[in-house]
Scaffold this motif. Structure first.
Motif, PDB file in Angstrom:
ATOM      1  N   ALA A  32       0.827  -1.205   0.000  1.00  0.00           N
ATOM      2  CA  ALA A  32       0.000   0.000   0.000  1.00  0.00           C
ATOM      3  C   ALA A  32       0.865   1.260   0.000  1.00  0.00           C
ATOM      4  N   ILE A  33       1.934   1.269   0.790  1.00  0.00           N
ATOM      5  CA  ILE A  33       2.828   2.421   0.827  1.00  0.00           C
ATOM      6  C   ILE A  33       3.531   2.607  -0.516  1.00  0.00           C
ATOM      7  N   ASP A  34       3.916   1.501  -1.153  1.00  0.00           N
ATOM      8  CA  ASP A  34       4.534   1.582  -2.480  1.00  0.00           C
ATOM      9  C   ASP A  34       3.583   2.241  -3.484  1.00  0.00           C
ATOM     10  N   ILE A  35       2.292   1.917  -3.401  1.00  0.00           N
ATOM     11  CA  ILE A  35       1.302   2.509  -4.304  1.00  0.00           C
ATOM     12  C   ILE A  35       1.181   4.010  -4.040  1.00  0.00           C
ATOM     13  N   CYS A  36       1.177   4.401  -2.780  1.00  0.00           N
ATOM     14  CA  CYS A  36       1.117   5.829  -2.428  1.00  0.00           C
ATOM     15  C   CYS A  36       2.338   6.561  -2.979  1.00  0.00           C
TER      16      CYS A  36
END
Length: 71
Positions: A32-36
């Motif tokens: 999820a952080i990678d997507i952000c």
């Protein structure tokens, strides 16, 4: 845009905007952080905020109704 990553009881993770819109579900906080971060790198004119992470907290409840809803 501000993002919040929320962990859920079913081991999924969601990304939510500061306006309350759920953008998607993921299998890990890291994903999820990678997507952000990818969104910020694509939208370079946007101010980059730190991603807030809401950790899953185990809540003990004596109420069967609240336990049914996972509260």
């Amino acid at each position: 845009m501000k993002f919040t990553v929320n962990q859920h009881h079913d081991t999924s993770v969601s990304i939510m905007t500061d306006m309350g819109y759920v953008l998607g579900y993921f299998s890990s906080v890291d994903e999820a952080i990678d997507i952000c971060n990818e969104w910020y790198s694509t939208n370079t004119k946007e101010h980059k905020f730190d991603v807030k992470i809401n950790q899953l907290e185990q809540v003990q409840s004596n109420s069967p109704l609240l336990a049914y809803f996972g509260i």
